[in-house]
Design a protein around this motif. Structure first.
Motif, PDB file in Angstrom:
ATOM      1  N   THR A   5      -8.340  44.555  31.124  1.00 43.84           N
ATOM      2  CA  THR A   5      -8.291  44.785  29.678  1.00 43.84           C
ATOM      3  C   THR A   5      -8.574  46.245  29.337  1.00 43.84           C
ATOM      4  O   THR A   5      -8.644  46.592  28.163  1.00 43.84           O
ATOM      5  N   THR A   6      -8.738  47.064  30.335  1.00 42.81           N
ATOM      6  CA  THR A   6      -9.017  48.484  30.143  1.00 42.81           C
ATOM      7  C   THR A   6      -7.713  49.275  30.085  1.00 42.81           C
ATOM      8  O   THR A   6      -6.805  49.052  30.870  1.00 42.81           O
ATOM      9  N   VAL A   7      -7.646  50.206  29.137  1.00 38.78           N
ATOM     10  CA  VAL A   7      -6.458  51.036  28.947  1.00 38.78           C
ATOM     11  C   VAL A   7      -6.685  52.393  29.620  1.00 38.78           C
ATOM     12  O   VAL A   7      -7.754  53.005  29.464  1.00 38.78           O
ATOM     13  N   ILE A   8      -5.700  52.859  30.359  1.00 40.63           N
ATOM     14  CA  ILE A   8      -5.723  54.208  30.941  1.00 40.63           C
ATOM     15  C   ILE A   8      -4.853  55.097  30.073  1.00 40.63           C
ATOM     16  O   ILE A   8      -3.676  54.803  29.852  1.00 40.63           O
ATOM     17  N   ARG A   9      -5.421  56.177  29.565  1.00 41.73           N
ATOM     18  CA  ARG A   9      -4.657  57.085  28.704  1.00 41.73           C
ATOM     19  C   ARG A   9      -5.084  58.519  28.966  1.00 41.73           C
ATOM     20  O   ARG A   9      -6.006  58.796  29.733  1.00 41.73           O
ATOM     21  N   ASP A  10      -4.388  59.470  28.288  1.00 41.54           N
ATOM     22  CA  ASP A  10      -4.704  60.884  28.422  1.00 41.54           C
ATOM     23  C   ASP A  10      -6.093  61.188  27.848  1.00 41.54           C
ATOM     24  O   ASP A  10      -6.515  60.606  26.835  1.00 41.54           O
ATOM     25  N   PHE A  11      -6.762  62.090  28.484  1.00 39.90           N
ATOM     26  CA  PHE A  11      -8.067  62.590  28.039  1.00 39.90           C
ATOM     27  C   PHE A  11      -7.882  63.427  26.776  1.00 39.90           C
ATOM     28  O   PHE A  11      -7.028  64.312  26.716  1.00 39.90           O
ATOM     29  N   GLU A  12      -8.692  63.168  25.765  1.00 38.95           N
ATOM     30  CA  GLU A  12      -8.629  63.892  24.499  1.00 38.95           C
ATOM     31  C   GLU A  12      -9.968  64.562  24.216  1.00 38.95           C
ATOM     32  O   GLU A  12     -11.006  64.163  24.766  1.00 38.95           O
ATOM     33  N   LYS A  13      -9.958  65.557  23.324  1.00 41.50           N
ATOM     34  CA  LYS A  13     -11.199  66.276  23.013  1.00 41.50           C
ATOM     35  C   LYS A  13     -12.280  65.349  22.462  1.00 41.50           C
ATOM     36  O   LYS A  13     -13.471  65.563  22.705  1.00 41.50           O
ATOM     37  N   GLY A  14     -11.875  64.322  21.756  1.00 43.11           N
ATOM     38  CA  GLY A  14     -12.843  63.376  21.228  1.00 43.11           C
ATOM     39  C   GLY A  14     -13.557  62.562  22.290  1.00 43.11           C
ATOM     40  O   GLY A  14     -14.570  61.911  22.012  1.00 43.11           O
ATOM     41  N   ASP A  15     -13.055  62.616  23.515  1.00 43.34           N
ATOM     42  CA  ASP A  15     -13.667  61.874  24.622  1.00 43.34           C
ATOM     43  C   ASP A  15     -14.723  62.686  25.369  1.00 43.34           C
ATOM     44  O   ASP A  15     -15.399  62.157  26.255  1.00 43.34           O
ATOM     45  N   ILE A  16     -14.850  63.970  25.048  1.00 42.52           N
ATOM     46  CA  ILE A  16     -15.661  64.869  25.875  1.00 42.52           C
ATOM     47  C   ILE A  16     -17.104  64.390  25.993  1.00 42.52           C
ATOM     48  O   ILE A  16     -17.661  64.332  27.096  1.00 42.52           O
ATOM     49  N   GLU A  17     -17.734  64.033  24.887  1.00 39.51           N
ATOM     50  CA  GLU A  17     -19.148  63.656  24.958  1.00 39.51           C
ATOM     51  C   GLU A  17     -19.347  62.399  25.798  1.00 39.51           C
ATOM     52  O   GLU A  17     -20.298  62.299  26.574  1.00 39.51           O
ATOM     53  N   GLY A  18     -18.441  61.439  25.669  1.00 45.67           N
ATOM     54  CA  GLY A  18     -18.538  60.224  26.475  1.00 45.67           C
ATOM     55  C   GLY A  18     -18.374  60.518  27.949  1.00 45.67           C
ATOM     56  O   GLY A  18     -19.088  59.971  28.800  1.00 45.67           O
ATOM     57  N   VAL A  19     -17.430  61.397  28.289  1.00 40.76           N
ATOM     58  CA  VAL A  19     -17.224  61.784  29.685  1.00 40.76           C
ATOM     59  C   VAL A  19     -18.440  62.556  30.202  1.00 40.76           C
ATOM     60  O   VAL A  19     -18.887  62.349  31.333  1.00 40.76           O
ATOM     61  N   ALA A  20     -19.002  63.434  29.369  1.00 41.17           N
ATOM     62  CA  ALA A  20     -20.175  64.211  29.782  1.00 41.17           C
ATOM     63  C   ALA A  20     -21.364  63.301  30.079  1.00 41.17           C
ATOM     64  O   ALA A  20     -22.089  63.505  31.070  1.00 41.17           O
ATOM     65  N   GLY A  21     -21.569  62.292  29.243  1.00 42.23           N
ATOM     66  CA  GLY A  21     -22.667  61.361  29.480  1.00 42.23           C
ATOM     67  C   GLY A  21     -22.478  60.595  30.783  1.00 42.23           C
ATOM     68  O   GLY A  21     -23.433  60.379  31.542  1.00 42.23           O
ATOM     69  N   MET A  22     -21.248  60.167  31.039  1.00 45.08           N
ATOM     70  CA  MET A  22     -20.964  59.456  32.276  1.00 45.08           C
ATOM     71  C   MET A  22     -21.128  60.376  33.490  1.00 45.08           C
ATOM     72  O   MET A  22     -21.603  59.957  34.548  1.00 45.08           O
TER      73      MET A  22
END
Length: 371
Positions: A5-22
């Protein structure tokens, strides 16, 4: 949550904080969702993936997003422009692959890797794969490249090196650093290192500025049949990014000049007195590699490093072996291309595709991001 149920998509600037936390949780062991993400990490992610001088409109990092819109997986993709036999090639490096709760979502990593490999690049590369990521590459039929996967270390001060390695497992081991220094002084009295005496020196090695080092890279890159399309503008960008990795120590830029005044060898390593020096990039004219390694070891010893280490380059390996460097596997290099002829210079060890020419220029590779 199911990986299906997980979607794979292009990385966007709005994702930066979530990626940084991970990233903090996965690679730096920082637990807890309430922990503030360092602004330096956020800025580094934006620089590396959205302000890269070779950014391509159809080549992107990828994120996995769950049903709630939360980022739960990431693979970082950085472009590289290479040249080989008169051809301009688009390469892409994959790194920083991570999945939140991989046991519950075992398929997400493989889906991210497949999304990367399906991109428009002529050649797909990674020089920082860990054992987990390597297993995914291998399941897709892409083996590691042994020549580029080796890491090496030259022990300069045995006792201090032992203490440094102990500290990685037991923080309290730092308390015995003075004991290590005393032991190394005793060893040095009995046996002085011979670095710098094994080669008839015909080169003049100098400490240079970061800008002068970049100019030397531009002069030396053509030694390698497959090489990055560096120019004065983009090499400065890569060097400025690499220079930020101060958790490794202070960057020492060294260039060797021949009798004609032209660069014949160049290397940069991060030096830390009493610590382990880390070589980011080394390249030379074929006949000058031994002199470069001799100077590197002598310089690191005189600086006070306990040892010096780096990722292997095939053209360096013979000179390192002759000077009793030890080799180990730590991170793994993998290359894939639909046109198999593009892999030939890599298999032959004639490709300049690692270090500043790869993905290790990124502060994400090794920096601590302490705001």
């Amino acid at each position: 949550m199911s990986g299906q149920t997980t979607v794979i998509r292009d990385f966007e600037k709005g994702d930066i904080e979530g990626v940084a936390g991970m990233f903090q949780h996965t690679f730096r062991g920082v637990a807890g969702s309430g922990k503030a993400v360092p602004q330096s990490l956020i800025a580094s992610i934006e620089q590396s993936f959205f302000r890269h001088p070779w950014n391509e409109p159809d080549l992107h990092s990828k994120v996995a997003v769950d049903e709630a819109g939360r980022v739960c997986g990431f693979i970082g993709v950085t472009p590289a422009r290479l040249e080989f036999e008169g051809r301009s090639l688009l390469a892409a490096f994959a790194g920083s692959m991570m999945v939140d709760d991989p046991k519950a979502n075992p398929l997400i990593g493989a889906r991210l890797l497949r999304a990367f490999l399906a991109g428009p690049q002529d050649i797909s590369l990674t020089e920082t794969a860990n054992h987990t990521a390597l297993g995914m590459w291998q399941k897709l039929g892409h083996p590691l490249d042994p020549a580029y996967s080796l890491n090496w270390m030259c022990v300069l001060r045995p006792a201090s090196t032992a203490v440094q390695l102990m500290e990685r497992r037991v923080t309290a081991a730092r308390l015995i650093r003075p004991v290590g220094r005393i032991a190394d002084r005793s060893i040095a009295v009995l046996r002085r290192p011979s670095f710098g005496n094994g080669e008839a020196r015909r080169l003049e090695f100098r400490d240079v500025t970061a800008g002068e080092f970049g100019q030397a890279l531009l002069a030396l890159k053509d030694v390698y049949p497959m090489r990055p399309q560096w120019d004065a503008g983009n090499i400065d960008w890569f060097i400025r990014q690499a220079e930020q990795k101060r958790s490794f120590g202070y960057p020492e830029w060294r260039v060797a000049y021949g009798p004609d005044g032209r660069p014949a060898a160049a290397y940069v390593y991060f030096a830390k007195a009493g610590g382990i020096g880390w070589v980011l990039q080394a390249l030379s004219m074929p006949a000058r590699t031994g002199e470069m390694v001799e100077d590197m070891f002598a310089h690191a010893y005189n600086y006070g490093c306990a040892s010096v280490r780096g990722a292997a380059h095939p053209w360096l390996t013979p000179a390192l072996l002759q000077r009793k460097a030890v080799f180990l596997g730590r991170s793994f290099y993998v290359a894939h291309a639909k046109d198999k002829s593009l892999l030939e210079p890599i298999k032959a060890g004639q490709a300049l595709i690692s270090g500043i020419a790869g993905e290790r220029w990124m502060p994400l590779v090794g920096d601590t991001f302490d705001d």
